[in-house]
Write an enzyme that holds these catalytic residues in place. Sequence first.
Site, PDB file in Angstrom:
ATOM      1  CB  CYS A  18      -0.937   0.021   1.198  1.00 52.70           C
ATOM      2  SG  CYS A  18      -0.105   0.452   2.717  1.00 52.70           S
ATOM      3  CB  CYS A  65       4.818  -0.209   0.993  1.00 51.81           C
ATOM      4  SG  CYS A  65       3.902  -1.496   1.817  1.00 51.81           S
ATOM      5  CG  ASP A  85      10.039  29.978 -32.059  1.00 46.51           C
ATOM      6  OD1 ASP A  85      10.650  31.044 -32.155  1.00 46.51           O
ATOM      7  OD2 ASP A  85      10.297  28.973 -32.729  1.00 46.51           O
ATOM      8  CG  ASP A  90      11.974  25.656 -33.525  1.00 47.71           C
ATOM      9  OD1 ASP A  90      11.684  26.787 -33.103  1.00 47.71           O
ATOM     10  OD2 ASP A  90      12.659  25.464 -34.538  1.00 47.71           O
ATOM     11  CG  ASP A  93      12.527  29.087 -29.234  1.00 46.46           C
ATOM     12  OD1 ASP A  93      12.356  30.320 -29.270  1.00 46.46           O
ATOM     13  OD2 ASP A  93      12.415  28.344 -30.221  1.00 46.46           O
TER      14      ASP A  93
HETATM   15  N1  LIG Z   1      22.920  31.905 -38.748  1.00 44.54           N
HETATM   16  C1  LIG Z   1      22.237  32.994 -39.103  1.00 44.54           C
HETATM   17  N2  LIG Z   1      22.360  33.506 -40.332  1.00 44.54           N
HETATM   18  C2  LIG Z   1      21.655  34.578 -40.701  1.00 44.54           C
HETATM   19  N3  LIG Z   1      20.811  35.211 -39.930  1.00 44.54           N
HETATM   20  C3  LIG Z   1      20.658  34.776 -38.683  1.00 44.54           C
HETATM   21  C4  LIG Z   1      21.334  33.632 -38.206  1.00 44.54           C
HETATM   22  N4  LIG Z   1      20.982  33.426 -36.936  1.00 44.54           N
HETATM   23  C5  LIG Z   1      20.097  34.369 -36.652  1.00 44.54           C
HETATM   24  N5  LIG Z   1      19.898  35.180 -37.687  1.00 44.54           N
HETATM   25  C6  LIG Z   1      18.999  36.336 -37.764  1.00 44.54           C
HETATM   26  O1  LIG Z   1      18.555  36.646 -36.482  1.00 44.54           O
HETATM   27  C7  LIG Z   1      17.128  36.608 -36.438  1.00 44.54           C
HETATM   28  C8  LIG Z   1      16.695  36.135 -35.117  1.00 44.54           C
HETATM   29  O2  LIG Z   1      17.110  34.807 -34.966  1.00 44.54           O
HETATM   30  P1  LIG Z   1      16.473  33.874 -33.859  1.00 44.54           P
HETATM   31  O3  LIG Z   1      17.141  32.580 -33.978  1.00 44.54           O
HETATM   32  O4  LIG Z   1      16.526  34.577 -32.573  1.00 44.54           O
HETATM   33  O5  LIG Z   1      14.959  33.788 -34.275  1.00 44.54           O
HETATM   34  P2  LIG Z   1      14.246  33.041 -35.496  1.00 44.54           P
HETATM   35  O6  LIG Z   1      14.711  31.644 -35.547  1.00 44.54           O
HETATM   36  O7  LIG Z   1      14.340  33.835 -36.738  1.00 44.54           O
HETATM   37  O8  LIG Z   1      12.743  33.134 -35.138  1.00 44.54           O
HETATM   38  P3  LIG Z   1      11.947  32.400 -33.992  1.00 44.54           P
HETATM   39  O9  LIG Z   1      12.325  33.093 -32.753  1.00 44.54           O
HETATM   40  O10 LIG Z   1      10.539  32.639 -34.383  1.00 44.54           O
HETATM   41  O11 LIG Z   1      12.288  30.946 -34.039  1.00 44.54           O
HETATM   42  C9  LIG Z   1      16.731  35.724 -37.567  1.00 44.54           C
HETATM   43  O12 LIG Z   1      15.456  36.040 -38.047  1.00 44.54           O
HETATM   44  C10 LIG Z   1      17.806  36.007 -38.602  1.00 44.54           C
HETATM   45  O13 LIG Z   1      17.440  37.126 -39.348  1.00 44.54           O
HETATM   46 MG   LIG Z   2      12.398  28.969 -33.703  1.00 40.80          MG
END
Ligand SMILES: Nc1ncnc2c1ncn2[C@@H]1O[C@H](COP(=O)(O)OP(=O)(O)OP(=O)(O)O)[C@@H](O)[C@H]1O
Ligand SMILES: [Mg+2]
Length: 757
Positions: free
Chosen positions: A13, A16, A433, A642, A646
């Site tokens: 139970c 335990c 996101d 994702d 985030d």
């Molecule tokens: N490796 C990269 N090459 C070019 N641009 C980039 C790169 N990483 C980020 N960015 C720029 O920075 C912005 C913000 O990136 P972040 O990863 O924060 O958000 P996201 O993936 O665009 O959007 P969400 O937050 O909706 O997933 C992107 O929209 C892009 O314009």
């Molecule tokens: Mg994203």
Amino acid sequence: MESLTLKLGGMACAACANRIDRAIQNIPGVIDCHVNFAAEQATVEYNPEKTRAEIIQQGVIDLGYSALPLQDTIASDDNPERVAGGTPQNELNIKLILASAIALLLIIGSLPMMTGFALSWFPRWLHHPWFQLILSTPVQFWCGGQFYRGAWQALKHRTSDMNSLIALGTSAAYFYSVFATFFPTFFTSQGLEPPVYYESSAVIITLILLGRLIERQAKGKTSDAIRKLIGLQAKTARLIRSGQEIDIPIQDVEVGDIIIVRPGEKIPVDGELIEGVSTVDESMVTGESIPMKKLPGDEVIGATINKSGSFKFRASRVGKDTLLAQIVKLVQEAQGSKAPIQKLADLVTEWFVPLVMAIAFITFILWFTLTGNLTLAIITSVSVLVIACPCALGLATPTSVMVGTGIAAQNGILIKGADSLEVAHKIQTIVLDKTGTLTEGKPVVTDYITVLGTADSNEIKLLELAAAIERNSEHPVAEAIVKYAKAQGVSFPLPEVEDFSAIPGAGVQGIVSERLVQVGTSRWLNELGINTEILQSYQNKWAGAGKTTAWIALDGKLSGLVAISDTLKPSSKSAIKALQKMGLEVIILTGDNQETASKIASEVGINRFFAEIRPDGKAAIIKSLQEVRGKKGKSIVAMVGDGINDAIALAQADVGIAIGTGTDVAIAASDITLISGDLHGIVTAIKLSRATMNNIRQNLFFAFIYNIIGIPIAAGILFPFTGWLLNPIIAGGAMAFSSVSVVINALRLREFMAEST
Ligand SMILES: Nc1ncnc2c1ncn2[C@@H]1O[C@H](COP(=O)(O)OP(=O)(O)OP(=O)(O)O)[C@@H](O)[C@H]1O
Ligand SMILES: [Mg+2]
Ligand SMILES: [Cu+]
């Protein structure tokens, strides 16, 4: 810190479970421990420098229970008896049959006494005390032996449990009868009939054994979901070894093996498709009902079913690394975790047995002093002992949690712990996101322009430099740029990059062919002192169409602009509508720019969004949303994401929900994972959480009310007013079936999916 999950056996139970919990907590080096009675599992977090898994396991075994590490039990779950511990099924069956037969004879024997009719045709010897003594003794000590053993174990650890109550209650009835059998004159001299209650004890033992049997069977059903998941696994795989096709058992498949799958067959393990085209039904694992098209390069998941074409794939994950095995492990861990709502029940369970013993004692004293009737005093106190049921209290929460998390898994929703399952029903705000959550996260470059114009051969050179940098990034934007470069005829392999760095939420930079290349947002380039004015009109046009833009700078001067578009998931819009209909506020939170965010938001019917938010800013926004006071105090906020960007926000949210197709970082930081990434999973998760919480509340209510009403009645509280006394037999039966009814109520949750779809 390491964690260990033990499969336990032999718990009678909830007390335990508490005892094991306390014993494990007391082992030096153990940081935290949760014991779940219904799942028969202990989850232990410990410091591997101070203790070892074997020490913890031995600690449990020393208490008189069985314990096996969980991993060892997954493979051979078709033999649950092996780990169930306690009384083996067969022995329990035999004991139950014997006890029932004898109990029946004893009842027949005591019919004249019970009914008060003088049945002249009745064989007198059936009612003879010595005959009854001989019959009931094996029931008391063999069939009911487990109660004595349990009570003894408890006593050794200076506690008490369900077994203590049953052992004490039935012993009182039995030994009182034995006394009357040996010294009838004690009663006859007072002008009383010698009281014989052998049948009470035997019937109580029979009923409780029967209850345990039913309970065990019902409890087995609560883990149906897991068994079904395990059952999904294919048994064999057909692979090509040295040019030959051979069938081998699934355990022997190794990473790198080339496996052939024909239409209608199960895909044995996880891997990457290398030859052929097909559609695959992944619903059993991801919950996604639409069959997925698979092309070379695509991932295939073990245990899913190949529909249309034949294909070959290379095994990438086998054994306990496959997605299915990980899901099973996660669900098992979740099923063993404790929901916060259980705390109250736990506290009550801890004090329950001593309290009941005290009540029984007081009942005895009161009745004896008030009436001087020893028999009455004994009967009422025995009733109190056997009607009280801490098991129902202990089972109320964990059984529902087990069924709830299992159903979730069957629908492609992985809930990591009972606490998330509990919090999810209170969610008021859902923050989504954009990239990879609302959208597919498979963006493609649609437009490209350079400062020097399109005719210039510098166009392809610039793309090469940008792609070289982006190859080092795992951002979806980066992937899109690399793919685009390839399609445009940039020669591979790309040049080497030095001093690469990624600035989250901004972009990436590095040195390629002795030139400084920077790719990212206009805001970032502006911060670096790079003027983006010249191409601003393009940015406005493209972003207005919902596209993401990436700016390219060479040696600190603006050189080009790329537009990337990502399609919305087909399910996003309707899922958002469903969430809004449930009364939730839905908000977009993205790192992408304002215009893009605004366009996407209006497309899916959301009017509140935050754009151009850096990763730590995302968490700050979640925090500020949590501080908004709603009707019921602080807002409960869920974040769905994702990406790596985030992760902090997912951890900050009350419920972090990760997209299963996203990054591992996001999945690790979250509480719930939607395996297929379909946002309808959020709707299902919240509905399921609501249903589970209702179910738990019903269970707790029944368990509490049962004891609150049952114990006073058994103590004879109604006797002075109505002359009503509870027969100990009825008390025992009520107790046996109270926990059965709790488990059965929990099983009703399984109808949830049928109702909601
Ligand atoms: N490796 C990269 N090459 C070019 N641009 C980039 C790169 N990483 C980020 N960015 C720029 O920075 C912005 C913000 O990136 P972040 O990863 O924060 O958000 P996201 O993936 O665009 O959007 P969400 O937050 O909706 O997933 C992107 O929209 C892009 O314009
Ligand atoms: Mg994203
Ligand atoms: Cu009980």
